[in-house]
Design an enzyme around this catalytic site. Structure first.
Site, mmCIF file in Angstrom:
data_model
loop_
_atom_site.group_PDB
_atom_site.id
_atom_site.type_symbol
_atom_site.label_atom_id
_atom_site.label_comp_id
_atom_site.label_asym_id
_atom_site.label_seq_id
_atom_site.Cartn_x
_atom_site.Cartn_y
_atom_site.Cartn_z
ATOM 1 N N CYS A 66 0.835 -1.206 0.000
ATOM 2 C CA CYS A 66 0.000 0.000 0.000
ATOM 3 C C CYS A 66 0.867 1.251 0.000
ATOM 4 C CB CYS A 66 -0.953 0.109 1.186
ATOM 5 S SG CYS A 66 -2.042 -1.296 1.385
ATOM 6 N N GLY A 102 0.225 -0.185 -4.991
ATOM 7 C CA GLY A 102 -1.045 -0.875 -4.830
ATOM 8 C C GLY A 102 -1.998 -0.494 -5.930
ATOM 9 N N ASN A 138 -0.301 1.543 5.913
ATOM 10 C CA ASN A 138 0.541 0.689 5.074
ATOM 11 C C ASN A 138 1.256 -0.294 5.991
ATOM 12 O OD1 ASN A 138 3.707 1.258 3.338
ATOM 13 N ND2 ASN A 138 2.373 -0.491 3.284
ATOM 14 N N GLY A 139 1.028 -1.590 5.748
ATOM 15 C CA GLY A 139 1.691 -2.612 6.564
ATOM 16 C C GLY A 139 0.689 -3.636 7.050
ATOM 17 N N TYR A 185 12.348 -4.508 -4.733
ATOM 18 C CA TYR A 185 11.229 -4.595 -5.665
ATOM 19 C C TYR A 185 10.190 -3.494 -5.526
ATOM 20 C CZ TYR A 185 6.931 -6.307 -7.839
ATOM 21 O OH TYR A 185 5.800 -6.408 -8.584
HETATM 22 P P1 AMP Z 1 6.835 -15.511 -9.024
HETATM 23 O O1 AMP Z 1 8.196 -16.056 -8.789
HETATM 24 O O2 AMP Z 1 6.126 -16.085 -10.183
HETATM 25 O O3 AMP Z 1 6.000 -15.628 -7.771
HETATM 26 O O4 AMP Z 1 6.941 -13.959 -9.365
HETATM 27 C C1 AMP Z 1 8.002 -13.204 -8.954
HETATM 28 C C2 AMP Z 1 7.979 -11.883 -9.666
HETATM 29 O O5 AMP Z 1 6.854 -11.097 -9.261
HETATM 30 C C3 AMP Z 1 9.212 -11.099 -9.250
HETATM 31 O O6 AMP Z 1 10.142 -11.142 -10.277
HETATM 32 C C4 AMP Z 1 8.717 -9.706 -8.992
HETATM 33 O O7 AMP Z 1 8.963 -8.899 -10.120
HETATM 34 C C5 AMP Z 1 7.250 -9.853 -8.749
HETATM 35 N N1 AMP Z 1 6.969 -9.871 -7.302
HETATM 36 C C6 AMP Z 1 7.689 -10.415 -6.337
HETATM 37 N N2 AMP Z 1 7.106 -10.302 -5.143
HETATM 38 C C7 AMP Z 1 5.969 -9.648 -5.343
HETATM 39 C C8 AMP Z 1 4.925 -9.225 -4.496
HETATM 40 N N3 AMP Z 1 4.940 -9.493 -3.199
HETATM 41 N N4 AMP Z 1 3.905 -8.558 -5.047
HETATM 42 C C9 AMP Z 1 3.879 -8.314 -6.358
HETATM 43 N N5 AMP Z 1 4.827 -8.704 -7.208
HETATM 44 C C10 AMP Z 1 5.864 -9.368 -6.728
#
Ligand code: AMP
Length: 467
Positions: free
Chosen positions: A2, A30, A104-105, A258
């Protein structure tokens, strides 16, 4: 995750439009819902809905949000389902008039707190942590008749991650939890005081970044600015595995890896620089003979640049991203997520054909994305695919607000490197090491729980059992 954003206008101009722009700049935090609450010192006006910021608001709605004080929220759901009731800001009645809360959290003990409140007769209208905080605060306000004391008493009960904005009729309280899990910073221009999850939103509004909130800080933003501290030493100084582990802050490393935008700076450290450093570390730790380095866009871009610079292998864009598709995790089911990868990325044959490719991405969570992309790149004619990942193996769930749900779903939780490589179908696989990550970020007071299984707070709560 968020994103939260607040404005206090010293010249008493309406702030809804500014909050809208702020939230637009925090959209990456988000995409499920958005909301704004404003105050003209007599009433609180609010509007929230499911969707992107640009889908939720229009001119008419913004014009009806009157007031020179306001807070906003973009939602990424971890706690509570995807529905309007769970969107924020959350508005409640209290003995001090209406209050709006944006959070957020994720709290670990919200179930316990909710049950206690329910026993005392409180009725909840949503399944969010934010409502738990709101109800606790309402009780404390009745008891103490003092806003700062009531906020401090409320915060003492919370275990977990919270960057919070609490708006009363005449002021905003900005709060960062004692562990400093999530970012929160202050900005200023001649007429306004800003508070934002990331400084990228403050820069967008052409305001000046002032500083990050310190962990455990409460900043009262009104006619005057006052600073208070959260005093919950007993929770903060917990005993874990027989030792006092974290006395210092534990800021989420994943913000750097990320979540945050690369043009943001968190606690004085540029997110872009961290990602570039990690790319360099990766090239040192996992060198390989290859013809090109290519990012998985957009999350892998800066890492790949660092890898290319350090390895002297040329950087090419081997994959095209469809800009109109949101982040893959927005889609709830596994099937839809797989389709989303294909909708989002397509390989550029002219770049990849007959090449030995180093593919760089930020992280592997479930492994679905990487597997699909390696397959795409091979189909486009790549001779070899070497995958390099800017985050160490994610082995434990996050209880603080990042969607990395059960241990079972995490590909690295029970598999060794070789098995993961096989499952993903890459010719080689290299994760940055924990030491490499810490060095690249340049600070040690990080939450690394998803990488180590060591949590900076107690975790013996009902909510954790549900994971
Ligand atoms: P996966 O390994 O298929 O679960 O997807 C990982 C990819 O999704 C990563 O390379 C990130 O770019 C993205 N990602 C990782 N963690 C998250 C998260 N908590 N929420 C949204 N996207 C994420």
């Amino acid at each position: 995750m968020c994103g939260i954003f607040g404005v206090y206008s010293l010249s008493r101009e309406n702030v809804a439009k500014k909050i809208y722009y702020g939230l637009f700049s925090l959209q990456h935090r988000g995409q499920e819902g958005a909301g704004i609450a404003t105050s003209d010192s007599y009433n609180i006006y609010s509007y929230k809905n499911i969707g992107l910021v640009t889908e939720v608001f229009n001119d008419e709605i913004l014009q009806n949000l009157i007031g020179y004080i306001g807070i906003g929220h973009v939602r990424y759901s971890t706690t509570g389902g995807k529905c309007l009731e769970n969107c924020q800001p959350f508005v409640v009645k209290s003995s001090f008039g209406n209050i709006a809360i944006a959070h957020n959290g994720d709290l670990l003990n919200s179930e316990e707190l909710r049950l206690e409140l329910e026993k005392k007769g409180h009725i909840f209208t949503s399944s969010t942590d934010s409502e738990v905080i709101a109800q606790l605060l309402v009780r404390e306000l009745l008891k103490t008749k003092d806003r700062v004391e009531a906020i401090q008493n409320t915060l003492k009960k919370l275990v977990g991650a919270y960057s919070l904005l609490i708006m009363f009729n005449d002021k905003i309280f900005a709060i960062r939890d004692p562990w400093g899990f999530k970012p929160l910073c202050l900005g200023r221009d001649e007429d306004n005081i800003y508070v934002s999850s990331e400084d990228c939103a403050i820069n967008t509004l052409d305001a000046k970044f002032v500083r990050d909130l310190e962990p455990g800080e409460i900043v009262e933003i009104g006619e005057d600015i006052n600073i208070y501290k959260i005093e919950n030493e007993d929770i903060y100084n917990v005993e874990l595995e027989g030792e006092r582990v974290y006395k210092k802050a534990a800021t989420c490393m994943f913000e750097y890896v990320y979540f945050a935008r690369p043009d943001s700076t968190i606690d004085g450290i540029s997110v872009y620089k961290v990602r570039k450093n990690i790319g360099r570390e990766l090239a040192k730790e996992h060198p390989t003979d290859a013809d090109i380095v290519s990012p998985i866009p957009d999350s892998g871009n800066t890492f790949a640049l660092g890898y290319a610079e350090e390895s002297k292998i040329p950087y090419y864009e081997g994959l095209m991203k469809n800009k109109y598709v949101g982040r893959t995790f927005i889609l709830p089911s596994q099937n839809e997520r797989e389709l989303a990868v294909r909708l989002k990325l397509s390989p550029i044959r002219a770049v990849l054909e007959n090449k030995r490719v180093v593919l760089v991405d930020d992280s592997i969570v479930r492994g679905t994305t990487s597997r699909r992309i390696v397959e795409l790149v091979r189909k486009a004619g790549a001779k070899e695919v070497h995958l390099r990942i800017g985050c160490p193996k994610i082995i434990s769930p996050c209880y603080y607000g990042i969607d990395m749900p059960t241990k079972k779903e995490l590909i690295a939780s029970n598999k060794d490197l070789e098995s993961i490589r096989k499952e993903i179908g890459a010719d080689s696989l290299g994760y940055v090491s924990l030491e490499g990550l810490i060095k690249a970020i340049g600070r040690k007071d990080l939450c690394l729980a998803c990488l180590t299984g060591r949590y900076p707070t107690p975790i013996k709560f009902k909510k954790v059992k549900d994971y």
